[in-house]
Design a protein around this motif. Structure first.
Motif, PDB file in Angstrom:
ATOM      1  N   LEU A  20      14.551   1.063  -1.101  1.00 33.44           N
ATOM      2  CA  LEU A  20      15.291   0.923  -0.075  1.00 33.44           C
ATOM      3  C   LEU A  20      14.846  -0.159   0.929  1.00 33.44           C
ATOM      4  O   LEU A  20      15.295  -0.788   2.254  1.00 33.44           O
ATOM      5  CB  LEU A  20      14.545   2.561   0.492  1.00 33.44           C
ATOM      6  CG  LEU A  20      15.588   4.006   0.431  1.00 33.44           C
ATOM      7  CD1 LEU A  20      15.278   4.517   0.840  1.00 33.44           C
ATOM      8  CD2 LEU A  20      17.192   3.686   1.714  1.00 33.44           C
ATOM      9  N   LEU A  21      13.534  -0.385   0.464  1.00 33.60           N
ATOM     10  CA  LEU A  21      13.131  -1.822   0.990  1.00 33.60           C
ATOM     11  C   LEU A  21      13.567  -2.857   0.782  1.00 33.60           C
ATOM     12  O   LEU A  21      13.865  -3.851   2.039  1.00 33.60           O
ATOM     13  CB  LEU A  21      11.595  -1.820   0.758  1.00 33.60           C
ATOM     14  CG  LEU A  21      10.303  -0.274   1.351  1.00 33.60           C
ATOM     15  CD1 LEU A  21       9.038  -0.812   0.897  1.00 33.60           C
ATOM     16  CD2 LEU A  21      10.446  -0.800   2.985  1.00 33.60           C
ATOM     17  N   ASP A  58       1.010  -0.635  -0.101  1.00 33.38           N
ATOM     18  CA  ASP A  58       0.114  -0.090   0.244  1.00 33.38           C
ATOM     19  C   ASP A  58       0.955   1.845   0.176  1.00 33.38           C
ATOM     20  O   ASP A  58       1.512   1.757   0.818  1.00 33.38           O
ATOM     21  CB  ASP A  58      -0.719   0.571   1.369  1.00 33.38           C
ATOM     22  CG  ASP A  58      -1.806  -1.201   1.122  1.00 33.38           C
ATOM     23  OD1 ASP A  58      -2.760  -0.807   1.017  1.00 33.38           O
ATOM     24  OD2 ASP A  58      -1.370  -2.126   1.308  1.00 33.38           O
ATOM     25  N   SER A  59       0.590   2.383  -1.047  1.00 31.06           N
ATOM     26  CA  SER A  59       1.392   3.428  -0.632  1.00 31.06           C
ATOM     27  C   SER A  59       0.284   4.248  -0.984  1.00 31.06           C
ATOM     28  O   SER A  59      -0.182   4.573  -1.758  1.00 31.06           O
ATOM     29  CB  SER A  59       2.393   2.740  -2.268  1.00 31.06           C
ATOM     30  OG  SER A  59       1.377   3.233  -3.459  1.00 31.06           O
ATOM     31  N   ILE A  60       0.788   5.530   0.040  1.00 32.33           N
ATOM     32  CA  ILE A  60      -0.564   7.230   0.300  1.00 32.33           C
ATOM     33  C   ILE A  60       1.052   7.590  -0.080  1.00 32.33           C
ATOM     34  O   ILE A  60       1.841   7.802   0.510  1.00 32.33           O
ATOM     35  CB  ILE A  60      -0.874   6.767   0.751  1.00 32.33           C
ATOM     36  CG1 ILE A  60      -1.479   5.305   1.861  1.00 32.33           C
ATOM     37  CG2 ILE A  60      -2.030   8.055   1.652  1.00 32.33           C
ATOM     38  CD1 ILE A  60      -1.241   5.311   3.412  1.00 32.33           C
ATOM     39  N   HIS A  61       0.373   8.891  -1.048  1.00 31.06           N
ATOM     40  CA  HIS A  61       1.282   9.871  -1.437  1.00 31.06           C
ATOM     41  C   HIS A  61       1.030  11.240  -1.658  1.00 31.06           C
ATOM     42  O   HIS A  61      -0.609  11.122  -2.383  1.00 31.06           O
ATOM     43  CB  HIS A  61       1.625  10.173  -2.682  1.00 31.06           C
ATOM     44  CG  HIS A  61       2.655   8.491  -3.459  1.00 31.06           C
ATOM     45  ND1 HIS A  61       3.629   8.148  -2.712  1.00 31.06           N
ATOM     46  CD2 HIS A  61       2.108   7.432  -4.021  1.00 31.06           C
ATOM     47  CE1 HIS A  61       4.655   7.027  -2.831  1.00 31.06           C
ATOM     48  NE2 HIS A  61       3.410   6.614  -3.730  1.00 31.06           N
ATOM     49  N   VAL A  62       0.679  11.454  -0.472  1.00 32.38           N
ATOM     50  CA  VAL A  62      -0.300  13.036  -0.018  1.00 32.38           C
ATOM     51  C   VAL A  62       0.877  14.180  -0.733  1.00 32.38           C
ATOM     52  O   VAL A  62       1.695  14.103  -0.120  1.00 32.38           O
ATOM     53  CB  VAL A  62      -0.613  13.041   1.479  1.00 32.38           C
ATOM     54  CG1 VAL A  62      -1.102  14.563   1.512  1.00 32.38           C
ATOM     55  CG2 VAL A  62      -0.910  11.886   1.699  1.00 32.38           C
ATOM     56  N   ASP A  96       9.648   8.768  -9.102  1.00 35.39           N
ATOM     57  CA  ASP A  96      10.484   9.270  -8.635  1.00 35.39           C
ATOM     58  C   ASP A  96      10.330   8.036  -7.522  1.00 35.39           C
ATOM     59  O   ASP A  96      11.928   7.637  -6.358  1.00 35.39           O
ATOM     60  CB  ASP A  96      11.354  10.606  -8.951  1.00 35.39           C
ATOM     61  CG  ASP A  96      11.871  10.410  -9.870  1.00 35.39           C
ATOM     62  OD1 ASP A  96      11.994   9.708 -11.145  1.00 35.39           O
ATOM     63  OD2 ASP A  96      11.525  12.078 -10.204  1.00 35.39           O
ATOM     64  N   MET A  97       9.579   8.996  -6.413  1.00 34.26           N
ATOM     65  CA  MET A  97       9.018   8.276  -4.715  1.00 34.26           C
ATOM     66  C   MET A  97       9.709   6.611  -4.890  1.00 34.26           C
ATOM     67  O   MET A  97       9.892   6.517  -3.909  1.00 34.26           O
ATOM     68  CB  MET A  97       8.275   9.562  -3.816  1.00 34.26           C
ATOM     69  CG  MET A  97       8.583   8.992  -2.723  1.00 34.26           C
ATOM     70  SD  MET A  97      10.133   9.179  -1.575  1.00 34.26           S
ATOM     71  CE  MET A  97      10.035  11.651  -1.817  1.00 34.26           C
ATOM     72  N   GLU A  98       8.525   6.526  -5.091  1.00 34.72           N
ATOM     73  CA  GLU A  98       8.064   5.049  -5.057  1.00 34.72           C
ATOM     74  C   GLU A  98       9.449   4.309  -6.151  1.00 34.72           C
ATOM     75  O   GLU A  98       9.716   3.366  -5.150  1.00 34.72           O
ATOM     76  CB  GLU A  98       7.008   4.458  -6.039  1.00 34.72           C
ATOM     77  CG  GLU A  98       6.066   5.265  -6.088  1.00 34.72           C
ATOM     78  CD  GLU A  98       4.489   3.918  -5.691  1.00 34.72           C
ATOM     79  OE1 GLU A  98       4.994   3.111  -6.631  1.00 34.72           O
ATOM     80  OE2 GLU A  98       3.521   3.400  -4.613  1.00 34.72           O
ATOM     81  N   THR A 116       4.801  14.025   0.689  1.00 35.11           N
ATOM     82  CA  THR A 116       5.136  12.925   1.763  1.00 35.11           C
ATOM     83  C   THR A 116       4.452  11.390   1.223  1.00 35.11           C
ATOM     84  O   THR A 116       3.272  11.387   0.945  1.00 35.11           O
ATOM     85  CB  THR A 116       4.281  13.498   3.126  1.00 35.11           C
ATOM     86  OG1 THR A 116       4.513  14.613   3.650  1.00 35.11           O
ATOM     87  CG2 THR A 116       4.316  12.675   4.545  1.00 35.11           C
ATOM     88  N   SER A 117       5.171  10.739   1.206  1.00 36.14           N
ATOM     89  CA  SER A 117       4.488   9.473   0.651  1.00 36.14           C
ATOM     90  C   SER A 117       5.165   8.062   1.928  1.00 36.14           C
ATOM     91  O   SER A 117       6.271   8.446   2.531  1.00 36.14           O
ATOM     92  CB  SER A 117       5.823   8.767  -0.577  1.00 36.14           C
ATOM     93  OG  SER A 117       5.576   9.708  -1.370  1.00 36.14           O
ATOM     94  N   THR A 118       3.758   7.629   1.796  1.00 37.24           N
ATOM     95  CA  THR A 118       4.231   6.454   3.279  1.00 37.24           C
ATOM     96  C   THR A 118       3.537   4.946   2.323  1.00 37.24           C
ATOM     97  O   THR A 118       3.126   5.006   1.357  1.00 37.24           O
ATOM     98  CB  THR A 118       3.461   6.436   4.044  1.00 37.24           C
ATOM     99  OG1 THR A 118       2.924   7.321   4.702  1.00 37.24           O
ATOM    100  CG2 THR A 118       2.880   5.671   5.214  1.00 37.24           C
ATOM    101  N   VAL A 119       5.021   3.908   2.506  1.00 36.76           N
ATOM    102  CA  VAL A 119       4.410   3.177   1.765  1.00 36.76           C
ATOM    103  C   VAL A 119       4.070   1.283   3.136  1.00 36.76           C
ATOM    104  O   VAL A 119       4.956   2.282   3.326  1.00 36.76           O
ATOM    105  CB  VAL A 119       6.002   2.293   0.877  1.00 36.76           C
ATOM    106  CG1 VAL A 119       5.990   0.653   0.447  1.00 36.76           C
ATOM    107  CG2 VAL A 119       6.015   3.124  -0.160  1.00 36.76           C
TER     108      VAL A 119
END
Length: 260
Positions: free
Chosen positions: A219-220, A143-147, A211-213, A162-165
């Motif tokens: 990194l993951l 799940d990725s959430i990009h705000v 780019d962020m994903e 701001t991105s959250t995976v």
């Protein structure tokens, strides 16, 4: 004495991230007054609803929620229907449609399945939005959430992303036993980019999210999978224990004969 919301967030940080949705629901059941703050503060795996107008699935989060109903990016209607739900202005809605079309292609190319949803809303000096992506497989999900928010300037715009995976993977078998790998990662970036029209906003946001994903996936892979491989390698050996002991005995005998 700590505030209830601080205690709740502190508790969630100490519990298994795989069960964050269940834990949040349990805390809300114990203290319903914390519902709004918890839903705004805690990232949980995205849930899925079906748009009754278009028969397409869409993702639900706090940004398309109005009470107990969620707005579909495909029809702009709420599921279940409500009166006077909050919707974007005509200009922002047109950008939202283009963004959903663009990220639907991105989802298919990069994830080969899954679900995507984009939601935009008006702000005084520009607009803001979120890009949601979800891919579920047997034993886990991504799940990725990009705000983001975009502040309009002369021929440019300032974007803050701001991105959250949220990653959850698990497997269990008689030969290997059980393995659970769950957690989340948050990253943030700000950037100024050129803007010619509203279509430029969609392209700029798409590039930043892509780019962020890519960075977060790398990194993951390094942090989660690399570390897990090292830990498992140190804790258990693939060959049978008897074989390992024979190898060690042979090694000792060779060292002993060489020293003589």
């Amino acid at each position: 004495m700590a505030e209830p919301i601080d205690s709740a967030l502190d508790l969630l940080r100490r519990l298994n991230p795989k069960d964050v949705k269940k834990n949040v629901d349990n805390i809300i059941e114990l203290n319903p007054s914390l519902e709004e703050e918890l839903l705004e503060s805690v990232d949980i795996p995205l849930s899925v609803k079906r748009c009754s107008s278009t028969k397409r699935d869409f993702l639900c989060c706090d940004y398309n929620r109005d009470g107990d109903s969620w707005r579909s990016p495909w029809s702009n209607n709420f599921e279940p229907p409500i009166e006077e739900g909050i919707t974007p202005s005509e200009r922002i809605r047109k950008m939202e449609i283009k963004a959903n079309e663009a990220f639907d292609v991105y989802r298919e190319l990069y994830f080969e399945g899954g679900i995507s949803s984009v939601y935009l809303w008006d702000m005084d000096d520009g607009f803001a939005g979120c890009v949601l992506l979800k891919k579920s497989v047997k034993g886990g999900s991504w799940d990725s959430i990009h705000v983001f928010d975009a502040q309009d300037r002369a021929r440019t715009a300032h974007y803050k992303l701001t991105s959250t995976v949220i990653l959850s993977l698990g497997t269990e078998s008689e030969a290997l036993g059980g393995l659970d790998l769950s957690g989340n990662m948050v990253r943030q970036i700000e950037q100024d980019m050129a803007v010619e029209d509203d279509g430029s906003h969609v392209a700029n946001i798409g590039k930043m999210v892509e780019d962020m994903e890519l960075k977060m996936r790398n990194l993951l892979q390094e942090v989660y999978f690399g570390k897990a491989k090292d830990v498992v390698g140190d804790l258990r050996s693939i060959p049978p224990l008897s074989q390992t002991n024979r190898d060690r005995q042979t090694q000792r005998e060779m060292i002993s004969s060489m020293s003589k």
